[in-house]
Design an enzyme around this catalytic site. Sequence first.
Site, short mmCIF file in Angstrom:
data_model
loop_
_atom_site.label_atom_id
_atom_site.label_comp_id
_atom_site.label_asym_id
_atom_site.label_seq_id
_atom_site.Cartn_x
_atom_site.Cartn_y
_atom_site.Cartn_z
CG ASP A 55 65.41 24.47 141.92
OD1 ASP A 55 65.33 24.41 143.21
OD2 ASP A 55 66.50 23.29 141.47
CG HIS B 65 70.94 18.67 138.77
ND1 HIS B 65 69.73 18.01 138.71
CD2 HIS B 65 71.15 18.96 139.75
CE1 HIS B 65 69.60 17.80 140.05
NE2 HIS B 65 70.31 18.30 140.68
CD GLU C 292 67.98 17.50 135.52
OE1 GLU C 292 69.09 17.10 135.95
OE2 GLU C 292 67.04 17.12 136.23
P1 PGA Z 1 71.14 17.16 147.41
O1 PGA Z 1 70.63 17.77 146.11
O2 PGA Z 1 71.77 18.29 148.14
O3 PGA Z 1 69.92 16.73 148.09
O4 PGA Z 1 72.05 16.11 147.24
C1 PGA Z 1 71.63 18.77 145.37
C2 PGA Z 1 71.10 18.95 143.79
O5 PGA Z 1 70.33 18.00 143.19
O6 PGA Z 1 71.20 20.00 143.31
#
Ligand code: PGA
Length: 241
Positions: free
Chosen positions: A67, A138, A143
């Site tokens: 993404d 997510h 989302e």
């Molecule tokens: P993080 O994010 O590894 O910074 O916790 C994961 C995500 O939001 O997919």
Amino acid sequence: MTIQVFENEEQVALAGAALIAAELLQDPYTVLGLPTGSTPIGIYRELIRMFENGVISFAEASAFNLDEYIGLEPDHEQSYSYFLHSNFIDHVNFRAENIRLVQGIAVNANEECEQYEQEITDAGGIDLQLLGIGRNGHIGFNEPAAWFEKTTHVVDLAADTIAANSRFFANEDEVPRQAISMGIGTIMDAEKIVLAATGSSKAEAIRAMCKGRIDPACQASILQIHPNVTILLDPAAAALI
Ligand code: PGA
């Protein structure tokens, strides 16, 4: 779904890197799907170490990313392109032409989504997709919603995601409101999926993903029906399962 719980974050990182290394040793032409976030940093660090020690090579491998924010230049410090280059890609030996990162400043975001999807298909699909998970369940920027998006698409970010990601920006107002994300269908088409999560803030999302109903309110719950998923957790993230 294979769930493995490790002693700590470092062990999770080692296990994630080992799975990717095994894939590369088996098939040097592996197509990787790469996430951003704090969770994969340790995995990337271990992969860089293995590369420096001559254990693995990325010379024939290729990579797509999961993404990207809309509106950030690739060299913006908070763009996911910048993140992947500085935390991983620039430290190993991928060939530039084998790296395709989604463009958040494409003139036409919807066309970029279609083109990106096509390029993944042309590459023969993702062999191993690495994932983190959001506190709201997510994966990528898919989302909580009333449905699962099939292909790469433009997303309006959830308030919880904007709040969680604001730690990387001067303030919450600077966090982009939209992103481009691989769809759930794109992710589910990967041959293998490795999802890593650490810390208590992920415990509820992990419970919903592993033990809840398959429900787009927790997008990661769809992984229950993928034939080859490995979940790597530390004890805090595994606390509710
Ligand atoms: P993080 O994010 O590894 O910074 O916790 C994961 C995500 O939001 O997919």
